[in-house]
Design an enzyme around this catalytic site. Structure first.
Site, mmCIF file in Angstrom:
data_model
loop_
_atom_site.group_PDB
_atom_site.id
_atom_site.type_symbol
_atom_site.label_atom_id
_atom_site.label_comp_id
_atom_site.label_asym_id
_atom_site.label_seq_id
_atom_site.Cartn_x
_atom_site.Cartn_y
_atom_site.Cartn_z
ATOM 1 C CG HIS A 263 -2.118 -0.902 1.026
ATOM 2 N ND1 HIS A 263 -2.910 -1.317 2.076
ATOM 3 C CD2 HIS A 263 -2.643 -1.490 -0.079
ATOM 4 C CE1 HIS A 263 -3.874 -2.107 1.621
ATOM 5 N NE2 HIS A 263 -3.723 -2.228 0.313
ATOM 6 C CG HIS A 397 -4.010 -5.150 -8.109
ATOM 7 N ND1 HIS A 397 -3.635 -3.886 -7.712
ATOM 8 C CD2 HIS A 397 -4.924 -5.570 -7.194
ATOM 9 C CE1 HIS A 397 -4.285 -3.558 -6.612
ATOM 10 N NE2 HIS A 397 -5.078 -4.562 -6.277
#
Length: 421
Positions: A263, A397
């Site tokens: 993240h 992703h």
């Protein structure tokens, strides 16, 4: 800028992995095609997207989920703009789930999940609603039927229930009827809100959402800077830190304990995108790009090869010690995106070196060259497992990482693809 451990970048002269070469572009373009081909069996019988097994078939135990469905609508909308055969119709199949089975006609918004028997999971989740906005904005650019109406409703629902304009952050989870708000606050939903807001601003020209994204980013940078650039993920209702959240469930899919280096890497790219799109000159953007560099450096310093094997560990404690050493495919994908974005923003060659390092790792360990798509979870020895991410749920992703490194870093992926048509 603190220094990285020596020897973390494994240099390669293979043009297949070298940013800016035709060989790398061909490698990634072939992956774009292979991913779109792998995922085309996603449509569920009643609309929306199922969860993909390792072979691309549907796992009925997951039913249909709003975040998965939105991701697939986003991916195949972009696929349609790229000219992939049948992508538009596949995007429409996902969108039918968002306007049909997943939509709560009584209370508004979207259920998190609808099971095979027609029952739905409780609650209204910010994370899922952010992805509806992303899907609708991409579908709008791709000219898919009903996309504008879906986007208008998604934004109205989000603005009413999830956006807290007083603080400039999003709340996380309501009950199904939108009458009771859970006290948990989290940054994962705010990260994907930032992504969605930037996508809307780029797709529609409504700069209100870019300004909101900047407000979120300012909070994130402040929290990270005061925590040695490890981003706190979990908060209480008053936005006080909850650093021990899920200490008893450290490998949670969406709320893992501790710091999540992936993240930090993902936020770094979003921060650069926002800064480059928000300031007319680099002087204004520079402090934000500096912050993004700190986030990236801290993440790879903590996570890459942290336990002696290649790959990025899933989580660390607040001192940077690995906690969950599994490798998640999404972290590798976002690392490709961010390394390329930082290279474009700074011109620093070390980021091209990181891109090549990540590209080689993805090719050697993460891409399933026989079965298609990418392995979603590897253990600390880079062996395929499925304790957190069984199967190959969706394409989002991996798909984005085959395109973002070659697009304008100041522009959201769908708008950048549209602009390149």
């Amino acid at each position: 800028m603190f220094s990285l451990r020596k020897g973390t970048i494994i240099m390669t002269n293979n043009p297949r992995y070298t940013l800016g070469t035709e060989a790398n572009r061909i490698f990634m373009a072939s992956e774009t095609y292979e991913l779109l081909k792998f995922g085309k069996g996603f449509p569920a019988p009643d609309g929306g997207s199922g969860w993909l097994n390792a072979d691309g078939t549907l796992d009925p135990s997951h039913g249909v989920e709003t975040w998965i469905t939105s991701r697939m609508a986003h991916v195949y909308s972009i696929g349609a703009m790229l000219g992939y055969p049948g992508a538009g119709e596949l995007a429409d199949a996902a969108l039918r789930g968002l306007t049909g089975i997943l939509h709560d006609d009584e209370h508004g918004g979207w259920y998190p999940q609808v099971f095979a028997d027609g029952t739905h999971a409780p609650g209204k989740v910010c994370y899922a609603h952010a992805f509806v906005i992303l899907a609708a904005s991409s579908a709008l650019l791709a000219g898919r039927p009903g996309a504008k109406e879906l986007l208008d409703e998604a934004l109205a629902t989000y603005d009413k229930h999830f956006w807290d304009d007083e603080i400039g952050l999003a709340v996380d989870t309501w009950n199904t009827a939108f009458t009771a708000l859970d006290p948990y606050r989290g940054l994962n939903a705010n990260m994907h809100t930032t992504e969605a807001f930037l996508a809307v601003a780029d797709a529609t020209g409504n700069n209100t959402y870019r300004v909101r994204a900047g407000r979120i980013i300012d909070h994130v940078i402040e929290w990270a800077a005061h925590n040695r650039w490890r981003i706190p993920e979990h908060f209480k209702s008053d936005w006080s830190l909850d650093l021990e959240c899920n200490a008893d469930k450290k490998d949670d899919q969406f709320k893992p304990y501790g710091a999540t280096p992936g993240h930090g890497i993902e936020w770094a790219r979003l921060i650069v995108q926002w800064a480059l799109s928000s300031f007319a000159n680099r002087d204004g953007a520079r402090p934000y790009i500096d912050a993004a560099e700190h986030l990236f450096a801290r993440a790879v310093d903590d996570a890459w090869n942290a336990d002696g094997a290649e790959g990025l560990v899933y989580t660390t404690d607040w001192n940077g010690t690995p906690v969950v050493t599994d490798r998640m495919h999404w972290t590798a994908a976002e690392s490709l995106n961010t390394a390329a974005t930082l290279h474009a923003a700074t011109g620093e060659e070390r980021y091209a070196d990181w891109y090549a390092t990540f590209a080689r790792y993805v090719d050697e360990h993460v891409i399933d060259h026989e079965g298609g798509s990418w392995f979603h979870q590897l253990d600390g020895d880079n062996r395929v497992i499925g304790t957190v991410w069984p199967g190959k749920s969706d394409l989002y992703h991996a798909f984005q990482s085959t395109l973002i490194p070659f697009l304008d870093p100041a522009v959201s992926i769908a708008t950048a693809v549209k602009n390149a048509e």
